[in-house]
Scaffold this motif. Structure first.
Motif, short mmCIF file in Angstrom:
data_model
loop_
_atom_site.label_atom_id
_atom_site.label_comp_id
_atom_site.label_asym_id
_atom_site.label_seq_id
_atom_site.Cartn_x
_atom_site.Cartn_y
_atom_site.Cartn_z
N UNK A 1 -5.34 -1.21 -13.58
CA UNK A 1 -6.72 -1.51 -13.19
C UNK A 1 -6.82 -2.91 -12.59
N UNK A 2 -5.80 -3.74 -12.85
CA UNK A 2 -5.81 -5.11 -12.37
C UNK A 2 -4.85 -5.32 -11.21
N UNK A 3 -3.66 -4.74 -11.28
CA UNK A 3 -2.70 -4.97 -10.20
C UNK A 3 -1.47 -4.10 -10.41
N UNK A 4 -0.68 -3.99 -9.34
CA UNK A 4 0.68 -3.47 -9.41
C UNK A 4 1.62 -4.66 -9.30
N UNK A 5 2.64 -4.76 -10.16
CA UNK A 5 3.54 -5.91 -10.09
C UNK A 5 4.19 -6.05 -8.71
N UNK A 6 4.35 -7.28 -8.23
CA UNK A 6 4.97 -7.48 -6.92
C UNK A 6 6.35 -6.85 -6.81
N UNK A 7 7.12 -6.83 -7.90
CA UNK A 7 8.48 -6.28 -7.84
C UNK A 7 8.51 -4.76 -7.89
N UNK A 8 7.36 -4.12 -8.06
CA UNK A 8 7.31 -2.66 -8.16
C UNK A 8 6.92 -2.02 -6.84
N UNK A 9 7.47 -2.53 -5.75
CA UNK A 9 7.14 -2.02 -4.42
C UNK A 9 8.42 -1.61 -3.69
N UNK A 10 8.25 -0.87 -2.60
CA UNK A 10 9.39 -0.48 -1.80
C UNK A 10 10.20 0.67 -2.36
N UNK A 11 9.56 1.58 -3.10
CA UNK A 11 10.26 2.71 -3.69
C UNK A 11 10.24 3.93 -2.77
N UNK A 12 11.21 4.81 -2.98
CA UNK A 12 11.28 6.06 -2.21
C UNK A 12 10.38 7.14 -2.80
#
Length: 510
Positions: free
Chosen positions: A195-206
């Protein structure tokens, strides 16, 4: 027994009568069935199964039912002898018996469900079948999978079946993150309140997979965050189910998906089965969704309208009126974070912005309003600032996180928490640790590396960046690419020990 009543139920069900006929077939097969097992096996709501049981007048053995053997011939012409729709990976299950047995143990020993988070445990067979379907439909060698919430332990099933897959879990439940790390299967864990954010390191997934709260708000938010974590050509796998009695609820959820401009590649009916959730037949469909060129703008618009009420129960349920933070003023604050009365003159910032990036100006005193249901964010809102004094207003008293003891002197008066930043410590280990925790938005390993280099310099020696990275990698392989704000609390609690190990190794090397 009332055959006429059974026929009436079947007639009323019409083309959906196959579910009921399947349930009747099971009741007539001579075995004893509990109500929960009948619901889960037939993917039919509890109310519908209860209506059938009233008409067939079954015999009982404790909490189990069956049609008396003498009466089963009376129903033979009403039974559905054809099996349910074919499971796309059922033929693979016999080849993974040891994996299934291990998943049973893992699920039995996992942290218990939290009703306020709408937790309902999927069966071990379901979790294994998710992993098998992923591998049957997509090439997983070297692929990156994001689990958006993982109370079901899908991440562990994927690592057991496809160990070459890079799997990351984001979850608000610290117990789940600690449990996943304890299994040592290579799952990367990140704390996040979506509800607040997605962690910056949790991006770029297939790929991303999620089994979210079954409300339109919950589905829309979790799927939007899943898309946020994907590459442009990724896919989202979504578990969602509704009772056969509530098609309008399913329509509302699908409307929330349509608003994200997602293409439906597949829907596998009743693919997921659960221990509980009997109102929806202890079952849920599995959707495979593909983003389009219009999806990311729609996701941005959806997240701009963020709501914290996404659950079916608890203080952040969609039916609650919303519980504000504790009553009280901000004191002598220079900056307000969260929702505060409009008449207060201080500048203010949203909670989500506060966690996403460092506040531009230096402030001495910060007041943070943390509403009910967001208590898990308490350590993070404290780590997100370098202010000398922070006051947090909570809806109820909350436990003080030990991981923050090196940074703050914490005092609590009911639901008001005051944190006073401690002076900079003396000693190499304490200095490196404090440097890490003072940089909540920075890459943890990078800050740690610079701290070690500074220690070496103070000792009159030189430490290269590569050598510092090697020391950190040996002590804390999980630290690469993560910030303190997204690091699970059990990792932060271990930091004094791991930092000490690197400082000691540095001293021996020099």
């Amino acid at each position: 027994m009332d055959r006429d009543g059974v026929e009436r139920l079947l007639d009323e069900a019409g083309v959906d009568g196959r579910r009921l006929r399947h349930a009747l077939t099971l009741l007539c097969d001579g075995q004893w069935w509990t109500l929960a097992d009948l619901v889960r096996e037939t993917a039919t709501s509890r109310r519908t199964i209860e209506a059938l049981l009233r008409e067939v007048s079954p015999e009982r053995s404790g909490d189990r039912f069956r049609v008396p053997l003498a009466h089963t011939p009376d129903f033979q012409d009403l039974l559905a002898m054809a099996p349910p729709p074919e499971d796309p990976v059922a033929h693979l299950l016999p080849h993974y018996a040891p994996v299934l047995e291990r998943l049973r143990r893992l699920i039995d020993e996992a942290p218990r469900a939290r009703h306020a988070l709408d937790h309902v445990a999927a069966t071990p067979e379901t979790v294994l079948r998710r992993a098998l379907l992923l591998g049957a439909r997509f090439w997983l060698r070297g692929a990156k999978l994001l689990c958006v919430g993982d109370h079901d332990l899908t991440s562990l099933a994927v690592k057991l079946v496809h160990p070459e897959t890079d799997v990351t879990v984001v979850d608000v439940d610290e117990r789940i993150l600690a449990y996943l790390d304890a299994q040592d299967l290579g799952v990367q864990t990140r704390w996040a309140d979506l509800r607040l954010s997605l962690p910056p390191s949790a991006r770029g997934h297939d790929l991303a997979i999620t089994d979210p709260p079954y409300t339109p708000e919950g589905i829309g938010l979790f799927v939007a965050r899943a898309v946020e974590g994907l590459k442009d050509d990724g896919r989202v796998l979504l578990a969602y189910g509704a009772s056969e009695r509530t098609p309008m609820l399913a329509l509302k959820v699908q409307d929330s998906l349509s608003a994200l401009n997602l293409a439906y590649e597949a829907i596998y009916p009743d693919f997921n089965r659960y221990f509980g959730a009997e109102a929806i037949g202890s079952a849920a469909d599995l959707y495979i969704l593909r983003p389009t060129t219009k999806t990311r703008p729609a996701v941005t618009a959806r997240l701009d309208r963020l709501t914290t009420a996404i659950y079916t129960q608890g203080p952040q349920s969609i039916e609650s009126t919303g519980s504000p933070a504790a009553a009280g003023g901000p004191g002598e604050a220079d900056l307000l974070v969260g929702d505060w009365p409009k008449e207060l003159p201080q500048p203010r910032v949203k909670l989500s912005t506060w966690l996403a990036k460092p506040y531009a100006a230096a402030v001495e005193r910060v007041a943070i309003a943390l509403p009910a249901g967001l208590e898990a964010a308490l350590p993070r809102v404290l780590l997100a600032t370098r202010a000398a004094r922070v006051r947090v207003l909570l809806s109820a008293p909350s436990s003080l996180p030990d991981a923050l003891r090196p940074v703050y002197e914490l005092t609590s008066d009911g639901s008001v928490l005051d944190a006073v930043r401690l002076p900079q410590p003396i000693g190499d280990e304490a200095t490196v640790l404090r440097r890490i925790l003072d940089n909540g938005h920075g890459k943890l390993a990078n800050t740690w590396r610079e701290g070690l280099i500074a220690v070496a310099r103070s000792q009159g020696t030189t430490l290269t960046k590569n050598d510092a990275r090697s020391l950190i990698r040996q002590a804390a392989p999980w630290a690469e690419g993560v910030t303190p704000l997204e690091t699970p609390l059990h990792r932060l609690a271990d930091l004094p020990t791991t930092v000490s190990a690197t400082v000691t190794a540095l001293s021996k090397a020099t």
